[in-house]
Design an enzyme around this catalytic site. Structure first.
Site, PDB file in Angstrom:
ATOM      1  N   ASP A 106      38.304  41.768  43.061  1.00  0.00           N
ATOM      2  CA  ASP A 106      38.800  41.628  41.554  1.00  0.00           C
ATOM      3  C   ASP A 106      38.501  42.912  40.740  1.00  0.00           C
ATOM      4  OD1 ASP A 106      38.105  38.226  42.409  1.00  0.00           O
ATOM      5  OD2 ASP A 106      39.747  39.244  42.923  1.00  0.00           O
ATOM      6  N   ALA A 107      38.361  43.917  41.067  1.00  0.00           N
ATOM      7  CA  ALA A 107      37.983  45.028  40.639  1.00  0.00           C
ATOM      8  C   ALA A 107      38.905  46.053  40.285  1.00  0.00           C
ATOM      9  CB  ALA A 107      36.529  45.692  40.771  1.00  0.00           C
TER      10      ALA A 107
END
Ligand SMILES: Nc1nc2c(c(=O)[nH]1)N[C@@H](CN(C=O)c1ccc(C(=O)N[C@@H](CCC(=O)O)C(=O)O)cc1)CN2
Length: 302
Positions: free
Chosen positions: A247-248
């Site tokens: 999720d980066a």
């Protein structure tokens, strides 16, 4: 069609626009817009849409998206790209690519149990609102199988167990890079398995994920429960490109909704579903239209 210089029609035989999209990023300096516009003009291209952004006119990074009509072009695609590379891109040390709108991009979807984002994309595709060719759905569960097949899309079930994740990823890659493929975009429509770096390296296309929080808040698993425990007054969803770090990846699209102490976790999940599917559809549409440029883990969305 081998060479676009004989593309004299505004629309191609398949009814698609006879256009191309040129995307550029480079160190900012004077003269870039003039050089690109002059190049296209001199080769007979008609510019339909132009957008650019500079992070810092005194020496930042310059981004540009030019959509132009291929009608009247004096070169074929390969010759055009070679001419641009040698006469403009080299001069400005550009990173660039040209995408052609002559056919829809082939897209594969990955899903686990939550079907709202998957079905939303399939509905938009079936109605003609999503400019894509959805060629495959892969899931680690069978919940969506009948719905997917009702859209005439092949469905493949690849169960994922913690102790054999690498084998499952290899099987998924086999389908993505096999007879159904190749694909130009892979969408994680609430696919709830963390993908390895090896998988991402072997995947034949960029991946877009929909995360059910307003990143960077609540990355990782179970964001609505954690948001409820934190007492948030806003929840959100984030569509981003997938990188090995969870999720980066570069954020493409986000949106939010207000919530209150009256909302349970189940309410947050329900309210969140609409945000997730809308945000994902917007992000996918912008990617398919070649409107997203990635630079240093951020995006410029034209
Ligand atoms: N390499 C990446 N893989 C994935 C990403 C990513 O950004 N990089 N996004 C996720 C989606 N996701 C949140 O949006 C997410 C999915 C799964 C998990 C997680 O902890 N999964 C567990 C298993 C859970 C289960 O079996 O039900 C795990 O994989 O060990 C966290 C966040 C998709 N993949």
């Amino acid at each position: 069609m081998a060479h676009s210089h004989d593309s004299t029609e505004p629309l191609l035989g398949n009814g698609r626009p006879n256009t191309a999209r040129l995307l550029i990023s480079c160190a900012d300096r004077r003269g870039i817009v003039a050089a690109v516009s002059r190049f296209l003009f001199e080769h007979g291209a008609n510019i339909l849409d132009a957008d650019q952004h500079s992070t810092d006119p005194s020496g930042g990074t310059f981004f540009m998206r030019m959509e132009f009509h291929l009608e009247g072009l004096d070169l074929g695609r390969r010759e055009l790209e070679h001419a641009f590379a040698t006469t403009v891109a080299e001069q400005f040390a550009m990173e660039w690519r040209i995408a052609y709108a002559s056919r829809p991009k082939r897209v594969a979807l990955l899903v686990s149990r939550e079907e709202h984002c998957l079905l939303d994309l399939l509905w938009r595709w079936r109605s003609g609102d999503l400019d894509a060719e959805i060629g495959l759905v892969v899931s680690n569960h069978r919940d969506a199988e009948r719905d997917v097949e009702s859209f005439g899309v092949p469905f493949v079930h690849v169960p994922v167990r913690r102790e054999s994740k690498a084998q499952a990823e290899g099987e998924i890659l086999g389908h993505l890079n096999g007879p159904h493929g190749p694909f130009e975009l892979i969408v994680l429509a609430r696919y709830m398995q963390i993908l390895s770096g090896d998988f991402l390296a072997a995947a034949s296309a960029p991946l877009i994920n929909i995360h059910h929080s307003f990143l960077p808040a609540f990355a990782g698993a179970d964001p609505y429960r954690r948001a409820s425990e934190r007492g948030v007054k806003i929840i959100g969803a984030t569509a981003h490109y997938v990188t090995e770090e969870l999720d980066a990846g570069p954020i493409i699209e986000q949106d939010v909704a207000h919530v209150s102490h009256r909302d349970s976790v189940a309410d947050l999940v329900r309210i969140g579903r609409d945000i997730e599917r809308t945000v994902l559809a917007r992000a996918v549409a912008r990617h398919l239209a070649d409107r997203v440029l990635v630079h240093e883990n951020k995006t410029v969305v034209f």
